[in-house]
Design a protein around this motif. Structure first.
Motif, PDB file in Angstrom:
ATOM      1  N   TYR A   6       0.847  -1.191   0.000  1.00  0.00           N
ATOM      2  CA  TYR A   6       0.000   0.000   0.000  1.00  0.00           C
ATOM      3  C   TYR A   6       0.887   1.248   0.000  1.00  0.00           C
ATOM      4  N   ASP A   7       0.795   2.040  -1.046  1.00  0.00           N
ATOM      5  CA  ASP A   7       1.506   3.313  -1.104  1.00  0.00           C
ATOM      6  C   ASP A   7       0.516   4.409  -0.730  1.00  0.00           C
ATOM      7  N   CYS A   8       0.516   4.788   0.552  1.00  0.00           N
ATOM      8  CA  CYS A   8      -0.509   5.685   1.106  1.00  0.00           C
ATOM      9  C   CYS A   8      -0.054   7.134   1.067  1.00  0.00           C
ATOM     10  N   PHE A   9       0.417   7.600  -0.109  1.00  0.00           N
ATOM     11  CA  PHE A   9       0.912   8.974  -0.204  1.00  0.00           C
ATOM     12  C   PHE A   9      -0.212   9.988  -0.078  1.00  0.00           C
ATOM     13  N   CYS A  10      -1.464   9.559  -0.354  1.00  0.00           N
ATOM     14  CA  CYS A  10      -2.632  10.431  -0.137  1.00  0.00           C
ATOM     15  C   CYS A  10      -3.615   9.735   0.799  1.00  0.00           C
ATOM     16  N   GLY A  11      -3.098   8.975   1.738  1.00  0.00           N
ATOM     17  CA  GLY A  11      -3.939   8.339   2.749  1.00  0.00           C
ATOM     18  C   GLY A  11      -4.701   7.139   2.228  1.00  0.00           C
ATOM     19  N   ILE A  12      -5.714   6.744   2.984  1.00  0.00           N
ATOM     20  CA  ILE A  12      -6.513   5.574   2.633  1.00  0.00           C
ATOM     21  C   ILE A  12      -7.882   5.677   3.303  1.00  0.00           C
ATOM     22  N   SER A  13      -8.916   5.307   2.561  1.00  0.00           N
ATOM     23  CA  SER A  13     -10.260   5.175   3.119  1.00  0.00           C
ATOM     24  C   SER A  13     -10.796   3.818   2.691  1.00  0.00           C
ATOM     25  N   GLY A  14     -11.921   3.426   3.250  1.00  0.00           N
ATOM     26  CA  GLY A  14     -12.468   2.117   2.951  1.00  0.00           C
ATOM     27  C   GLY A  14     -12.842   1.937   1.504  1.00  0.00           C
ATOM     28  N   ASP A  15     -13.472   2.954   0.901  1.00  0.00           N
ATOM     29  CA  ASP A  15     -13.887   2.822  -0.498  1.00  0.00           C
ATOM     30  C   ASP A  15     -12.693   2.874  -1.444  1.00  0.00           C
ATOM     31  N   MET A  16     -11.673   3.676  -1.120  1.00  0.00           N
ATOM     32  CA  MET A  16     -10.468   3.715  -1.940  1.00  0.00           C
ATOM     33  C   MET A  16      -9.742   2.370  -1.903  1.00  0.00           C
ATOM     34  N   ASN A  17      -9.770   1.718  -0.740  1.00  0.00           N
ATOM     35  CA  ASN A  17      -9.142   0.406  -0.636  1.00  0.00           C
ATOM     36  C   ASN A  17      -9.850  -0.618  -1.518  1.00  0.00           C
ATOM     37  N   LEU A  18     -11.190  -0.657  -1.439  1.00  0.00           N
ATOM     38  CA  LEU A  18     -11.939  -1.578  -2.295  1.00  0.00           C
ATOM     39  C   LEU A  18     -11.646  -1.300  -3.768  1.00  0.00           C
ATOM     40  N   ALA A  19     -11.649  -0.032  -4.137  1.00  0.00           N
ATOM     41  CA  ALA A  19     -11.412   0.335  -5.528  1.00  0.00           C
ATOM     42  C   ALA A  19     -10.023  -0.098  -5.991  1.00  0.00           C
ATOM     43  N   ALA A  20      -9.013   0.112  -5.140  1.00  0.00           N
ATOM     44  CA  ALA A  20      -7.638  -0.247  -5.508  1.00  0.00           C
ATOM     45  C   ALA A  20      -7.491  -1.749  -5.692  1.00  0.00           C
TER      46      ALA A  20
END
Length: 411
Positions: A6-20
């Protein structure tokens, strides 16, 4: 060794995780089918589509709540602020507590592995909320865990991670953003109280934008699943994917993930054996203790019949652990057995290189674990939990599933 980074240069949210993870290759049909097993389909719809931010193309996920306002799209708390309870819509949320969540997950048809992954993530948020609000764990009615979008995000994360079945999950330091967020406690600086509580002992960065970029849900996904936080990418990157966020910021509001491979030596690190001699415990309890030990991360659990002083028959309980799970294992031993003392000694662990892949059978795609020695495939075996789930669903002998796998030409 298969690695998810996980490259969290702009953070992480639940929906962004599912999308990624969908962008990385998890079939969206697999996610939707898995989520249907928690029997909450009447409360939401999930929308998955290609999208872009500042020229970066990836996948975007929206959770749309169903209620009287059928034409109103729900903007979740993670999209605004992880703690903001004053949403820009009039939806009535189910403020479920942790007991409600456990009931939903444990009564579902999800595999045992997915159930455990899901509950581990919910527990991270629940403990943080309980501490922030100063209430017992099961007495807190909190929106972040109780809201349907958070249930979808965390159970969905477990389904996707189970599908990818990597050997190790790594992440960069986590960008939490900056500025202030409106929450139940008033106007608070970023990171919000629950987020920073979940991210204890995890390296973070702050201030890249004046907005909350990491939510409690996103933080819990990392805290429950990531083994190592580092900027060092010392593996071969095979695939790159992007989960597109919902905000327009000065930098791309995306979560970048890598799927990589790394050759690992046969000798893998140092571990510890914790062992204790027991001669005064009801034997029926050992099965329960074994399950609890594996739930908290024990690498192996075994029992040996012994004779103790004065000829008393007993059991030597031995547990293989690493530093990450040692404390939790000790808690189980002292709380769930009659032991009053434990021996600890360091051991070297030598193991074959492993990788996971899917095999197509007449009963569906099943994960197998392949073991290599000196670069050559030496042996393989199916994942028991998957076979067990299929055997129950199709009401057939688990032996038939094993035979269907072993008759395939595995390379």
């Amino acid at each position: 060794m298969k690695i998810l980074y996980y490259d969290c240069f702009c953070g992480i949210s639940g929906d962004m995780n599912l999308a990624a993870l969908i962008d990385l290759g998890v079939p969206k049909e697999n996610l939707v089918e898995g989520l249907s097993k928690i029997n909450l389909n009447s409360e939401y719809e999930i929308k998955i589509e290609k999208s872009e931010k500042l020229g970066i193309t990836g996948t975007r996920v929206d959770v749309i709540l169903k209620d009287k306002l059928d034409d109103e799209i729900h903007i979740s708390d993670k999209d605004l602020h992880g703690y903001n309870h004053e949403h820009n819509h009039s939806h009535e949320h189910h403020h479920r507590n942790l007991k409600d969540i456990e009931g939903i997950i444990n009564s579902s048809d999800l595999s045992d592995k997915v159930k455990k992954l899901s509950l581990d993530m919910f527990m991270k948020v629940a403990k943080a909320e309980a501490k922030v609000h100063g209430k017992p764990l099961y007495e807190v009615h909190f929106h972040e865990v109780g809201a349907i979008d958070s249930i979808v995000d965390m159970v969905g994360a477990a389904i996707c991670l189970d599908y990818l079945n990597v050997d190790k999950i790594i992440a960069s330091p986590v960008q939490v953003g900056g500025g202030f967020v409106k929450c139940a406690h008033g106007l608070m600086p970023v990171p919000a109280p629950a987020t920073v509580e979940i991210l204890k002992n995890i390296p973070i960065n702050a201030g890249i934008v004046q907005f909350e970029t990491t939510t409690p849900t996103g933080a819990a996904i990392l805290a429950a699943n990531v083994e190592e936080f580092t900027r060092n990418v010392d593996f071969s990157i095979k695939k790159i994917a992007y989960g597109i966020g919902h905000r327009d910021l000065e930098i791309p509001n995306v979560l970048r993930v890598y799927l990589g491979e790394k050759e690992s030596p046969e000798k893998v690190g140092e571990h510890y054996i914790l062992e204790t001699n027991i001669d005064d415990m009801n034997p029926e309890l050992y099965g329960y203790v074994d399950e609890k030990l594996f739930e908290v991360g024990a690498l192996d659990v075994f029992k040996t019949s012994i004779f103790m002083k004065k000829g008393r028959p007993g059991i030597k309980l031995s547990v293989l652990v690493n530093e990450k799970c040692e404390k939790n294992v000790l808690d189980i031993i002292f709380e769930e057995t009659t032991s009053i003392g434990v021996r600890k000694f360091k051991v070297g662990k030598i193991m074959l290189n492993r990788e996971f892949s899917k095999v197509k059978t007449e009963y569906g795609d099943i994960t197998i674990k392949k073991s290599y020695y000196k670069g050559k495939l030496l042996k393989y075996k199916p994942e028991y939990e998957e076979c067990k789930t299929i055997a129950k669903e199709k009401n057939i002998s688990i032996d038939k599933i094993y035979k269907a796998i072993y008759k395939e030409d595995i390379k």
